[in-house]
Design an enzyme around this catalytic site. Structure first.
Site, short mmCIF file in Angstrom:
data_model
loop_
_atom_site.label_atom_id
_atom_site.label_comp_id
_atom_site.label_asym_id
_atom_site.label_seq_id
_atom_site.Cartn_x
_atom_site.Cartn_y
_atom_site.Cartn_z
N GLU A 87 0.85 -1.20 0.00
CA GLU A 87 0.00 0.00 0.00
C GLU A 87 0.88 1.24 0.00
O GLU A 87 1.72 1.41 0.89
CB GLU A 87 -0.91 -0.03 1.23
CG GLU A 87 -1.96 -1.13 1.13
CD GLU A 87 -2.43 -1.65 2.48
OE1 GLU A 87 -2.23 -0.97 3.51
OE2 GLU A 87 -3.01 -2.77 2.51
N GLU A 113 -4.81 -6.77 2.07
CA GLU A 113 -3.59 -7.52 2.41
C GLU A 113 -3.71 -9.00 2.09
O GLU A 113 -2.75 -9.62 1.65
CB GLU A 113 -3.25 -7.35 3.90
CG GLU A 113 -2.70 -5.98 4.27
CD GLU A 113 -3.77 -4.97 4.57
OE1 GLU A 113 -4.98 -5.31 4.49
OE2 GLU A 113 -3.41 -3.82 4.92
N PHE A 168 2.28 -2.58 8.86
CA PHE A 168 2.49 -2.82 10.30
C PHE A 168 2.22 -4.30 10.54
O PHE A 168 1.24 -4.84 10.02
CB PHE A 168 1.51 -2.01 11.15
CG PHE A 168 1.77 -0.53 11.18
CD1 PHE A 168 2.42 0.06 12.26
CD2 PHE A 168 1.39 0.27 10.12
CE1 PHE A 168 2.67 1.43 12.28
CE2 PHE A 168 1.64 1.65 10.13
CZ PHE A 168 2.28 2.23 11.22
N ASP A 223 0.98 -5.67 12.89
CA ASP A 223 -0.35 -5.82 13.48
C ASP A 223 -1.40 -6.18 12.43
O ASP A 223 -2.44 -6.75 12.76
CB ASP A 223 -0.77 -4.52 14.16
CG ASP A 223 0.34 -3.92 15.02
OD1 ASP A 223 0.19 -3.91 16.24
OD2 ASP A 223 1.37 -3.47 14.46
N PHE A 224 -1.13 -5.87 11.17
CA PHE A 224 -2.11 -6.15 10.11
C PHE A 224 -2.03 -7.61 9.63
O PHE A 224 -2.73 -8.00 8.72
CB PHE A 224 -1.93 -5.21 8.91
CG PHE A 224 -1.92 -3.74 9.25
CD1 PHE A 224 -2.42 -3.28 10.46
CD2 PHE A 224 -1.41 -2.81 8.37
CE1 PHE A 224 -2.41 -1.92 10.78
CE2 PHE A 224 -1.39 -1.45 8.67
CZ PHE A 224 -1.88 -1.01 9.88
N HIS A 251 -1.06 -0.88 16.53
CA HIS A 251 0.04 -0.47 15.64
C HIS A 251 1.39 -0.52 16.36
O HIS A 251 2.31 0.21 15.99
CB HIS A 251 -0.16 0.98 15.15
CG HIS A 251 -1.19 1.15 14.08
ND1 HIS A 251 -2.54 1.08 14.34
CD2 HIS A 251 -1.09 1.39 12.74
CE1 HIS A 251 -3.21 1.29 13.20
NE2 HIS A 251 -2.35 1.47 12.23
C1 LIG Z 1 -5.50 -3.67 7.76
C2 LIG Z 1 -4.89 -2.35 7.59
N1 LIG Z 1 -4.17 -2.09 6.48
C3 LIG Z 1 -3.58 -0.90 6.32
C4 LIG Z 1 -3.71 0.08 7.25
C5 LIG Z 1 -2.99 1.39 7.11
N2 LIG Z 1 -3.92 2.43 6.75
C6 LIG Z 1 -4.49 3.20 7.69
S1 LIG Z 1 -5.60 4.25 7.07
C7 LIG Z 1 -5.31 3.72 5.52
C8 LIG Z 1 -6.05 4.32 4.38
C9 LIG Z 1 -7.51 4.16 4.54
O1 LIG Z 1 -8.17 4.72 3.48
P1 LIG Z 1 -9.73 4.84 3.49
O2 LIG Z 1 -10.34 3.55 3.89
O3 LIG Z 1 -10.13 5.41 2.20
O4 LIG Z 1 -10.03 5.85 4.68
P2 LIG Z 1 -9.59 7.39 4.79
O5 LIG Z 1 -8.25 7.42 5.41
O6 LIG Z 1 -9.59 7.97 3.44
O7 LIG Z 1 -10.61 7.98 5.68
C10 LIG Z 1 -4.35 2.72 5.50
C11 LIG Z 1 -3.85 2.04 4.31
C12 LIG Z 1 -4.46 -0.24 8.40
N3 LIG Z 1 -4.58 0.65 9.40
N4 LIG Z 1 -5.03 -1.43 8.54
#
Ligand SMILES: Cc1ncc(C[n+]2csc(CCOP(=O)(O)OP(=O)(O)O)c2C)c(N)n1
Ligand SMILES: [Mg+2]
Lengths: 341, 321
Positions: free
Chosen positions: A29, A70, A93, A95-96, A139
């Protein structure tokens, strides 16, 4: 030798291996970032900029941004590895792991064995771990004991930029799935790192300091704290050996046993939660195989059996420190010598 | 559903409170007072408020890492939220959760969430509780455009449909997941995904509070009547970075300024209600002042509040052990 940060060391390892071997691809990502967006390409280079610049050199064909899926892309890395690529997938992370663990432990880890030795799965999963970022319970975990538990996975946990580069190149060239742990609080640490490519073999512990009183085994970021503690203890005339296993699977138990046979005392420092972690595993192996050499009970320095809290006031209390390591060492020095039966 | 004067004032107060909260958290973070990861909801207020206006404490929502707005719209105590974000003992989660984990089960707020895609399955469970216990409640998952691509979201939608749960999936599509455009990452059309799972899907403009409110009202009424889940695809804007500290180089240079000028759901609401003569500017201004004062108090109290005692590290891992 040039000084480089942990971040640069990992970046350089990826770049050099991608230059050398066209089957190496990276995915994750925002691994480049800016996909489909109006602004800059390679806007992120991973969440903490570790993969920045790879896009410009290798293009979108080998630097693959992914949706937040993922299970799909970690599984894709496993499938690609089994069929001819060497993917380095970024599980941002650790944690994911919860959303994709099946693809790791039931699929990638087991192909070789289940398929009667006919498969190779040369993939690397890079992942951030550890507390200290005020990143709270989802995290901040270590979780490497969970991966170490799984036969078929290798687990590398570099303790410095130098280690990071050599272990990463080894991980990419290795024919088994490797989980590569990067402590999020270590990216700006600096160290002398050679420009040329080099490997550090898995399963060979690194002796960072030799002393005859106590063996301290420490993992990942804890190595730094163990060295700080050892410096202080030396001023108190307690001489410690500090040993970094580098990989928890394979684990160089031989070097640990050898050292314990010399010092007769063992302190294991592990940032992972204390039940079934690396400290308990190493302690059990030493107790089983070198009980006769121990002059004092083994001590383990780990956080308590609680999730990582958010508030700085609590998180600071959670993380093992040089002070706590020092106290553990003093306590094993103070323990009465065990009488032979 | 008709909105009377009190409803409109309440909607404005909640949206204003969220905006003031987020703008202030932004400056406090920049000043260094707030630890950890913080994701701000400014620009998206009409979604949280437009949906949650239909809910009471028996209804449950589950949120995302960008959860402050959902918390406020669901009735979480604003001062206790601020203390939580500052890591204080008096925080809504005793300082243990922080921005990404604010929750208040007593208000039906099942938590912000650090795991993208964490909410949809949980919401199936909350909806099941409502169904089995016959509470008449509904459960709502807020999820980003990025979160829409998680397997958990796909599984949650299918399960909700198969079990005919009183649930609603609100996909808040702010154009980005971190630096990745939803135009790229979201294959196909979320509304058609809903259809694929046998539930109604509606796209709605998140700048328009009234449109969100109406579409959510229909979906929630359907759920309450036992007719099963729905999906809303809300198109909206994020005014700040992904997290505080994001340089946002992936956005066009003038993008945020343009969105603030053209796509602000608060400005749009204000224009609409004043032009239609539903509310006068003075009433709205008075609320603005109250919201600002509340946030000012919340911040000064949070800064003065005590941190948790070290012994709290070990408490509340289990109910009993
Ligand atoms: C399982 C997981 N994968 C990746 C992340 C890292 N991460 C946190 S927010 C985010 C983007 C989320 O995008 P969206 O769902 O569009 O929400 P927005 O931030 O735009 O509100 C990512 C990749 C995470 N927290 N959990
Ligand atoms: Mg988004």
């Amino acid at each position: 030798m040039p000084k480089k940060s942990f971040r640069q060391a990992v970046n350089e390892a990826l770049r050099q291996e991608m230059e050398r071997d066209p089957s190496v691809v990276v995915m994750g990502e925002d691994i480049a970032g800016g996909m489909g967006a109006p602004g800059e390409d390679d806007a992120w280079g991973g969440p903490l900029g570790v993969t920045k610049g790879l896009l410009a050199r290798f293009g979108r064909g080998r630097v693959l941004d992914t949706p937040i899926s993922e299970s799909a892309f970690i599984g894709a890395a496993a499938g690609a590895a089994a069929t001819g690529l060497r993917p380095v997938a970024d599980l941002m992370f650790v944690d994911f792991m919860g959303v994709c663990f099946d693809q790791i432990f039931n699929q990638a880890a087991k192909f070789r064995y289940m398929f009667g030795g006919k498969a190779k799965t040369p993939m690397v999963i890079r992942t951030m771990y550890g507390a200290g970022f005020r990143a709270a319970s989802q995290h901040s975990q270590c979780l490497y004991p969970v991966f170490t538990h799984i036969p078929g996975l290798k687990v590398a946990i570099p303790s410095s930029p130098y280690e990071a580069k050599g272990l990463m190149i080894q991980a990419i060239r290795d024919d088994d799935p490797v989980i590569f742990f990067e402590h999020k609080a270590m990216y700006d640490d600096e160290d002398e790192v050679p420009d040329e490519a080099y490997t550090i073999p898995f399963g060979e512990a690194n002796f960072l300091r030799e002393g005859e009183d106590v063996t301290i085994v420490a993992i990942g970021r804890m190595v730094k704290f163990a060295r700080e503690a050892a410096d202080q203890l030396a001023r108190e005339k307690i001489d410690c050996t500090v040993l970094d296993p580098r990989t928890t699977s394979p684990l160089d138990i031989g070097s640990i046993l050898e050292s314990v046979r010399e010092t007769g005392r063992l302190v294991v420092v592990d940032e992972a939660n204390p039940r079934c972690n690396m400290a308990t595993d190493i302690s059990a192996q030493v107790a089983e195989q070198a009980f006769d050499a121990l002059k004092a009970p083994i001590r383990m320095v780990s956080p308590p059996h609680v999730p990582v809290p958010f508030s700085p006031a609590l998180e600071d209390e959670f993380i093992p420190s040089a002070e706590k390591i020092g106290a553990a060492v003093r306590s094993v020095m103070a323990a009465p010598a065990r009488r032979a039966a | 559903m008709q909105l009377n004067r009190d409803d409109l004032l309440r909607a404005w107060r909640e949206m204003r409170t969220i905006r003031a909260f987020e703008e202030r958290v932004h400056t406090e973070f920049a000043a260094g007072g707030i630890p950890g990861f913080v994701h701000l909801y400014a620009g998206e207020e009409a979604s949280a408020v437009g949906v949650c206006m239909h809910l009471s404490d028996r209804d449950v929502i589950a949120s995302t890492h960008r959860g402050h707005g959902h918390c406020i719209a669901k009735g979480c105590d604003v001062k206790a939220m601020m203390q939580e974000i500052f890591g204080r003992a008096g925080g809504l989660c005793a300082g243990k959760g922080g921005s990404m984990h604010i929750a208040d089960i007593s208000r039906g707020m099942l938590g912000a969430n650090g795991i993208v895609g964490g909410a949809p399955p949980l919401v199936c469970g909350a909806a099941l509780t409502a169904k089995v216990r016959g509470t008449g409640g509904v459960a709502i998952a807020f999820c980003g455009d990025g979160g829409a691509n998680q397997g958990t979201t796909a599984e949650g939608m299918n399960l909700a449909s198969v079990w005919k749960l009183p649930a609603l999936f609100v996909i808040e599509d702010n154009g980005y997941a971190e630096s990745t455009a939803s135009a790229w990452s979201l294959a196909g059309d979320p509304v058609k995904r809903a259809e694929g799972y046998g539930m109604p899907g509606t796209r709605v403009d998140g700048r328009d509070f009234f449109a969100v409110h109406e579409a959510a009202g229909e979906a929630i009424e359907r759920a309450r009547k036992g007719e099963g889940p729905s999906l809303l695809h809300v198109k909206l804007e994020r005014f700040f970075g992904h997290f505080e500290g994001d340089a946002m180089t992936y956005r066009a240079a003038d993008e945020v300024a343009r969105l603030r000028a053209e796509r602000d759901c608060l400005a749009s609401f204000r224009r609409r209600v004043t032009e239609a003569g539903l509310l006068d500017g003075a009433a709205l201004d008075a609320i603005d002042r109250e919201a600002a004062a509340l946030i000012e108090e919340a911040v000064s109290e949070a800064k003065a509040a005590a941190f948790p005692r070290p012994a709290e590290l070990l408490t509340d891992v289990y109910v009993s052990y």
